[in-house]
Scaffold this motif. Structure first.
Motif, PDB file in Angstrom:
ATOM      1  N   ALA A   5       0.830  -1.211   0.000  1.00 54.05           N
ATOM      2  CA  ALA A   5       0.000   0.000   0.000  1.00 54.05           C
ATOM      3  C   ALA A   5       0.863   1.260   0.000  1.00 54.05           C
ATOM      4  CB  ALA A   5      -0.937   0.005   1.201  1.00 54.05           C
ATOM      5  N   SER A   6       2.080   1.138   0.474  1.00 52.93           N
ATOM      6  CA  SER A   6       2.962   2.295   0.543  1.00 52.93           C
ATOM      7  C   SER A   6       3.807   2.466  -0.724  1.00 52.93           C
ATOM      8  CB  SER A   6       3.905   2.167   1.756  1.00 52.93           C
ATOM      9  OG  SER A   6       4.683   0.963   1.651  1.00 52.93           O
ATOM     10  N   HIS A   7       3.573   1.629  -1.731  1.00 53.58           N
ATOM     11  CA  HIS A   7       4.308   1.712  -2.999  1.00 53.58           C
ATOM     12  C   HIS A   7       3.312   1.974  -4.139  1.00 53.58           C
ATOM     13  CE1 HIS A   7       7.994   0.208  -1.087  1.00 53.58           C
ATOM     14  NE2 HIS A   7       7.198  -0.642  -0.441  1.00 53.58           N
ATOM     15  N   PRO A   8       3.022   3.239  -4.433  1.00 55.40           N
ATOM     16  CA  PRO A   8       2.013   3.562  -5.461  1.00 55.40           C
ATOM     17  C   PRO A   8       2.345   2.998  -6.826  1.00 55.40           C
ATOM     18  CG  PRO A   8       2.573   5.492  -4.151  1.00 55.40           C
ATOM     19  CD  PRO A   8       3.590   4.430  -3.789  1.00 55.40           C
ATOM     20  N   ASN A   9       3.614   2.941  -7.187  1.00 59.15           N
ATOM     21  CA  ASN A   9       3.961   2.438  -8.518  1.00 59.15           C
ATOM     22  C   ASN A   9       3.758   0.933  -8.659  1.00 59.15           C
ATOM     23  OD1 ASN A   9       4.733   4.992  -9.391  1.00 59.15           O
ATOM     24  ND2 ASN A   9       6.833   4.753  -8.639  1.00 59.15           N
ATOM     25  N   PHE A  10       3.613   0.257  -7.546  1.00 59.85           N
ATOM     26  CA  PHE A  10       3.452  -1.200  -7.609  1.00 59.85           C
ATOM     27  C   PHE A  10       2.090  -1.589  -8.215  1.00 59.85           C
ATOM     28  CE2 PHE A  10       2.650  -5.438  -5.850  1.00 59.85           C
ATOM     29  CZ  PHE A  10       3.832  -6.082  -6.219  1.00 59.85           C
ATOM     30  N   VAL A  11       1.161  -0.647  -8.188  1.00 55.95           N
ATOM     31  CA  VAL A  11      -0.168  -0.948  -8.738  1.00 55.95           C
ATOM     32  C   VAL A  11      -0.097  -1.279 -10.220  1.00 55.95           C
ATOM     33  CG1 VAL A  11      -0.711   1.457  -9.308  1.00 55.95           C
ATOM     34  CG2 VAL A  11      -2.567  -0.163  -8.840  1.00 55.95           C
ATOM     35  N   TRP A  12       0.864  -0.630 -10.937  1.00 52.36           N
ATOM     36  CA  TRP A  12       0.965  -0.924 -12.372  1.00 52.36           C
ATOM     37  C   TRP A  12       1.488  -2.339 -12.617  1.00 52.36           C
ATOM     38  CZ3 TRP A  12      -1.850   2.408 -14.583  1.00 52.36           C
ATOM     39  CH2 TRP A  12      -1.905   3.742 -14.130  1.00 52.36           C
ATOM     40  N   MET A  13       2.332  -2.815 -11.749  1.00 51.71           N
ATOM     41  CA  MET A  13       2.801  -4.192 -11.857  1.00 51.71           C
ATOM     42  C   MET A  13       1.652  -5.172 -11.628  1.00 51.71           C
ATOM     43  SD  MET A  13       6.433  -3.881  -9.826  1.00 51.71           S
ATOM     44  CE  MET A  13       6.732  -5.630 -10.050  1.00 51.71           C
ATOM     45  N   ILE A  14       0.822  -4.806 -10.645  1.00 53.00           N
ATOM     46  CA  ILE A  14      -0.324  -5.673 -10.359  1.00 53.00           C
ATOM     47  C   ILE A  14      -1.280  -5.695 -11.550  1.00 53.00           C
ATOM     48  CG2 ILE A  14      -2.347  -5.984  -8.894  1.00 53.00           C
ATOM     49  CD1 ILE A  14      -0.733  -4.842  -6.584  1.00 53.00           C
ATOM     50  N   PHE A  15      -1.548  -4.512 -12.126  1.00 51.77           N
ATOM     51  CA  PHE A  15      -2.428  -4.470 -13.299  1.00 51.77           C
ATOM     52  C   PHE A  15      -1.842  -5.262 -14.461  1.00 51.77           C
ATOM     53  CE2 PHE A  15      -4.545  -0.541 -11.561  1.00 51.77           C
ATOM     54  CZ  PHE A  15      -5.828  -1.091 -11.554  1.00 51.77           C
ATOM     55  N   GLY A  16      -0.544  -5.145 -14.669  1.00 54.96           N
ATOM     56  CA  GLY A  16       0.112  -5.915 -15.720  1.00 54.96           C
ATOM     57  C   GLY A  16      -0.054  -7.409 -15.503  1.00 54.96           C
ATOM     58  N   ALA A  17       0.132  -7.859 -14.256  1.00 52.83           N
ATOM     59  CA  ALA A  17      -0.038  -9.282 -13.952  1.00 52.83           C
ATOM     60  C   ALA A  17      -1.481  -9.717 -14.186  1.00 52.83           C
ATOM     61  CB  ALA A  17       0.392  -9.545 -12.514  1.00 52.83           C
ATOM     62  N   LEU A  18      -2.444  -8.864 -13.821  1.00 49.93           N
ATOM     63  CA  LEU A  18      -3.861  -9.210 -14.019  1.00 49.93           C
ATOM     64  C   LEU A  18      -4.194  -9.315 -15.506  1.00 49.93           C
ATOM     65  CD1 LEU A  18      -5.588  -7.016 -11.288  1.00 49.93           C
ATOM     66  CD2 LEU A  18      -5.180  -9.480 -11.240  1.00 49.93           C
ATOM     67  N   PHE A  19      -3.695  -8.348 -16.293  1.00 48.08           N
ATOM     68  CA  PHE A  19      -3.964  -8.425 -17.743  1.00 48.08           C
ATOM     69  C   PHE A  19      -3.341  -9.671 -18.359  1.00 48.08           C
ATOM     70  CE2 PHE A  19      -4.743  -3.709 -17.552  1.00 48.08           C
ATOM     71  CZ  PHE A  19      -6.057  -3.783 -17.987  1.00 48.08           C
ATOM     72  N   LEU A  20      -2.160 -10.066 -17.835  1.00 52.58           N
ATOM     73  CA  LEU A  20      -1.531 -11.285 -18.323  1.00 52.58           C
ATOM     74  C   LEU A  20      -2.385 -12.510 -17.988  1.00 52.58           C
ATOM     75  CD1 LEU A  20       0.888 -12.639 -19.668  1.00 52.58           C
ATOM     76  CD2 LEU A  20       1.997 -12.744 -17.403  1.00 52.58           C
ATOM     77  N   ILE A  21      -2.917 -12.533 -16.774  1.00 48.29           N
ATOM     78  CA  ILE A  21      -3.791 -13.641 -16.373  1.00 48.29           C
ATOM     79  C   ILE A  21      -5.033 -13.686 -17.252  1.00 48.29           C
ATOM     80  CG2 ILE A  21      -5.250 -14.510 -14.517  1.00 48.29           C
ATOM     81  CD1 ILE A  21      -3.188 -13.408 -12.537  1.00 48.29           C
ATOM     82  N   ILE A  22      -5.631 -12.498 -17.493  1.00 45.35           N
ATOM     83  CA  ILE A  22      -6.844 -12.437 -18.339  1.00 45.35           C
ATOM     84  C   ILE A  22      -6.527 -12.914 -19.751  1.00 45.35           C
ATOM     85  CG2 ILE A  22      -8.517 -10.869 -19.398  1.00 45.35           C
ATOM     86  CD1 ILE A  22      -8.313  -9.152 -16.849  1.00 45.35           C
ATOM     87  N   PHE A  23      -5.361 -12.484 -20.288  1.00 45.03           N
ATOM     88  CA  PHE A  23      -4.982 -12.886 -21.637  1.00 45.03           C
ATOM     89  C   PHE A  23      -4.798 -14.406 -21.721  1.00 45.03           C
ATOM     90  CE2 PHE A  23      -1.630 -13.805 -24.747  1.00 45.03           C
ATOM     91  CZ  PHE A  23      -2.249 -13.336 -25.896  1.00 45.03           C
ATOM     92  N   MET A  24      -4.114 -14.968 -20.719  1.00 43.13           N
ATOM     93  CA  MET A  24      -3.898 -16.417 -20.706  1.00 43.13           C
ATOM     94  C   MET A  24      -5.226 -17.165 -20.594  1.00 43.13           C
ATOM     95  SD  MET A  24      -0.502 -16.703 -18.308  1.00 43.13           S
ATOM     96  CE  MET A  24      -0.574 -18.493 -18.376  1.00 43.13           C
ATOM     97  N   ALA A  25      -6.152 -16.624 -19.800  1.00 39.86           N
ATOM     98  CA  ALA A  25      -7.468 -17.265 -19.665  1.00 39.86           C
ATOM     99  C   ALA A  25      -8.220 -17.248 -20.978  1.00 39.86           C
ATOM    100  CB  ALA A  25      -8.277 -16.559 -18.575  1.00 39.86           C
ATOM    101  N   LEU A  26      -8.142 -16.114 -21.696  1.00 40.50           N
ATOM    102  CA  LEU A  26      -8.827 -16.027 -22.991  1.00 40.50           C
ATOM    103  C   LEU A  26      -8.213 -16.986 -24.012  1.00 40.50           C
ATOM    104  CD1 LEU A  26      -9.356 -12.161 -23.312  1.00 40.50           C
ATOM    105  CD2 LEU A  26     -11.081 -13.905 -22.823  1.00 40.50           C
ATOM    106  N   VAL A  27      -6.878 -17.145 -23.963  1.00 40.75           N
ATOM    107  CA  VAL A  27      -6.228 -18.097 -24.864  1.00 40.75           C
ATOM    108  C   VAL A  27      -6.698 -19.515 -24.580  1.00 40.75           C
ATOM    109  CG1 VAL A  27      -4.015 -19.138 -25.514  1.00 40.75           C
ATOM    110  CG2 VAL A  27      -4.215 -16.648 -25.290  1.00 40.75           C
TER     111      VAL A  27
END
Length: 304
Positions: A274-296
């Protein structure tokens, strides 16, 4: 009432069963009161009543209303004796009206229709009206072809379901008209009366054969329409399942993001990263990767 006399046969043609027609029948003829009641009443079921001096019969013939797109029934009440034929119409029938006008204006046609006695004249009228029923069959068959093309071209709409229902109703009405008519014609084939000679049985049997063909085609059309109805329902169900499948995939794809926003949306101190604001973009990137893999994976399994 209109009258045409040729040789020993007189045709009394009533275009409708109004009060004047009923009074005329009661006054000029000694018909059974039950027959008069059948004529004066509304639509009756087809039947034949054989008396010593005359025959009373009720016939039904199909018609088609273009404006309403439905099959209608034309009822013809008949009194037959050795020297006359009385026809009382219940409903509109332009074909019978045309026959009357043709007989009235053409001597040769009058001889062909009325020259061999009242029993043969009745056969000729019934044959003409029965053959006219093919037009209704052809109209329904044309509607069925249009519905079939519409279904298999995948251009079905809400109107398709309505047209299927309307055509099935027309076929049901057609069967209800033809079935009793077959019974009536069978009774005419086997009769031997002074006003309806046994020698005419072959002619009436020919009408019965025509009715059998009309009935067979109608039964076949009913089966075809039932099949088209089932196919249309299957296609509608398939399209519905496709929509539900797509919505499910979207919901599943958004589930990780929903979980993330719900987790970090809690009003709780010291959440992970919570104290690392830039870490949210890493989390979003990981989520999009998971979504992409699920769609594949969904695509490979032919789920989408």
């Amino acid at each position: 009432m209109k009258i045409i006399t040729h040789k020993k046969v007189t045709w009394h043609y009533f275009e409708e069963n109004n009060d004047d027609a009923v009074k005329k029948l009661e006054k000029d003829f000694a018909f059974h009161q039950l027959d008069i009641e059948d004529v004066s009443s509304g639509p009756q079921q087809p039947k034949t009543d054989f008396y010593k001096d005359y025959l009373f019969a009720i016939f039904h013939f199909p018609g088609y209303h273009k404006e309403e797109g439905r099959v209608s029934v034309f009822e013809l009440d008949v009194f037959l004796s050795e020297d006359y034929l009385i026809t009382v119409c219940k409903g509109e029938n332009s074909r019978l009206r045309d026959v009357y006008q043709h007989i009235n204006s053409d001597d040769e046609y009058r001889e062909d229709m009325m020259g061999q006695g009242a029993g043969f004249f009745l056969y000729k009228l019934l044959d003409i009206l029965t053959e006219d029923s093919w037009g209704v069959i052809r109209k329904i068959s044309s509607q069925m072809n249009d519905i079939e093309e519409e279904i298999y071209s995948e251009e079905t709409t809400k109107g398709t379901v309505w047209r299927i229902a309307l055509t099935r109703r027309n076929l049901i009405r057609l069967r209800r008209i033809l079935n009793p008519q077959l019974v009536v014609l069978a009774s005419l084939v086997s009769v031997d009366k002074p006003y309806l000679k046994k020698s005419l049985s072959l002619y009436y049997d020919d009408i019965q054969d025509t009715l059998n063909r009309l009935q067979a085609i109608t039964v076949g059309n009913v089966e075809v329409m039932n099949t088209l109805h089932n196919v249309n329902e299957s296609l509608i169900s398939q399209r519905t399942n496709s929509v539900i499948k797509l919505l499910t995939v979207i919901s599943v794809s958004l589930l990780p993001m929903t979980l993330l926003t719900g987790f970090y949306g809690m009003n709780v101190a010291e959440l992970p990263f919570a104290s690392h604001p830039n870490f949210v973009w890493m989390i979003f990137g990981a989520l999009f990767l998971i979504i992409f893999m699920a769609l594949v994976i969904f695509r490979r399994k032919d789920w989408v």
